[in-house]
Motif scaffolding. Structure first.
Motif, PDB file in Angstrom:
ATOM      1  N   GLN A  60      14.041  -2.596  13.144  1.00 31.57           N
ATOM      2  CA  GLN A  60      13.715  -3.848  12.483  1.00 31.57           C
ATOM      3  C   GLN A  60      12.379  -4.394  12.970  1.00 31.57           C
ATOM      4  O   GLN A  60      11.531  -4.758  12.168  1.00 31.57           O
ATOM      5  N   ASP A  61      12.148  -4.440  14.286  1.00 32.57           N
ATOM      6  CA  ASP A  61      10.906  -4.988  14.817  1.00 32.57           C
ATOM      7  C   ASP A  61       9.694  -4.188  14.375  1.00 32.57           C
ATOM      8  O   ASP A  61       8.687  -4.745  13.965  1.00 32.57           O
ATOM      9  N   SER A  71      22.409  -8.590  17.042  1.00 33.78           N
ATOM     10  CA  SER A  71      21.734  -8.336  15.769  1.00 33.78           C
ATOM     11  C   SER A  71      21.428  -6.846  15.657  1.00 33.78           C
ATOM     12  O   SER A  71      21.618  -6.077  16.601  1.00 33.78           O
ATOM     13  N   GLU A  72      20.947  -6.432  14.500  1.00 34.97           N
ATOM     14  CA  GLU A  72      20.657  -5.026  14.254  1.00 34.97           C
ATOM     15  C   GLU A  72      19.579  -4.489  15.196  1.00 34.97           C
ATOM     16  O   GLU A  72      19.580  -3.321  15.553  1.00 34.97           O
ATOM     17  N   ALA A  73      18.652  -5.340  15.617  1.00 35.59           N
ATOM     18  CA  ALA A  73      17.544  -4.909  16.469  1.00 35.59           C
ATOM     19  C   ALA A  73      17.897  -4.947  17.961  1.00 35.59           C
ATOM     20  O   ALA A  73      17.082  -4.560  18.792  1.00 35.59           O
ATOM     21  N   GLN A  74      19.078  -5.418  18.317  1.00 34.76           N
ATOM     22  CA  GLN A  74      19.474  -5.509  19.720  1.00 34.76           C
ATOM     23  C   GLN A  74      20.345  -4.314  20.092  1.00 34.76           C
ATOM     24  O   GLN A  74      21.282  -3.978  19.370  1.00 34.76           O
ATOM     25  N   LYS A  75      20.021  -3.702  21.221  1.00 33.57           N
ATOM     26  CA  LYS A  75      20.765  -2.531  21.703  1.00 33.57           C
ATOM     27  C   LYS A  75      21.276  -2.792  23.108  1.00 33.57           C
ATOM     28  O   LYS A  75      20.679  -3.535  23.870  1.00 33.57           O
ATOM     29  N   ARG A  82      29.870  -8.366  18.954  1.00 35.05           N
ATOM     30  CA  ARG A  82      29.817  -8.774  17.546  1.00 35.05           C
ATOM     31  C   ARG A  82      28.629  -9.676  17.252  1.00 35.05           C
ATOM     32  O   ARG A  82      28.174  -9.750  16.115  1.00 35.05           O
ATOM     33  N   ASN A 133      15.588  -7.410  22.953  1.00 32.58           N
ATOM     34  CA  ASN A 133      15.801  -6.199  22.163  1.00 32.58           C
ATOM     35  C   ASN A 133      16.762  -5.241  22.850  1.00 32.58           C
ATOM     36  O   ASN A 133      17.474  -4.497  22.186  1.00 32.58           O
ATOM     37  N   ILE A 137      12.117   5.396  10.241  1.00 32.66           N
ATOM     38  CA  ILE A 137      12.864   4.837  11.364  1.00 32.66           C
ATOM     39  C   ILE A 137      12.163   5.220  12.672  1.00 32.66           C
ATOM     40  O   ILE A 137      12.117   6.387  13.038  1.00 32.66           O
TER      41      ILE A 137
END
Length: 124
Positions: A7-8, A114-118, A111, A97, A39
């Protein structure tokens, strides 16, 4: 240890200034995967700690990548991330991130990512 920050990198890849950097196929820290090579996967190099190479630091700095470390003292992980241009945020911050933790996380916290956080898959 690749970490996908799709995302970033995708959001900022549209500007012409950033396209020059992102489209460089020979950059040591970015590998493109997926359909049409859209990606980005970040590649971390251990030698970055010793070399202090600005070419490696530019990825984390350019995209303002950040990390936080919880419930562990991971000096090696901290050194690798800092050498790649990531900056550390306060443990209570939600603006990061990558989260490195020394214990399992509660399901409600997972839950809220976000999608960009791992998060590291194997604590400690």
């Amino acid at each position: 240890m690749p970490v996908v920050m799709a995302q970033d990198l995708e959001e900022t890849a549209s500007s012409s200034e950033d396209e020059e950097l992102v489209n460089q196929e020979d950059h040591p820290c970015v590998m493109w995967t997926g359909g049409c090579r859209r990606i980005p996967v970040l590649i971390f190099h251990a030698e970055a700690i010793l070399t202090k190479d600005n070419n490696i630091r530019v990825i984390g700095e350019r995209y303002r990548l950040s990390y936080k470390i919880l419930r562990t003292d991971s000096r090696l992980v901290r050194s690798i991330l800092t050498a790649h241009g990531f900056h550390e945020v306060h443990p209570s911050s939600t603006d990061y991130n990558l989260m490195w933790t020394g214990s399992h996380l509660k399901p409600f916290l997972l839950r809220t990512l976000s999608e960009a956080q791992k998060v590291n898959h194997f604590p400690r």
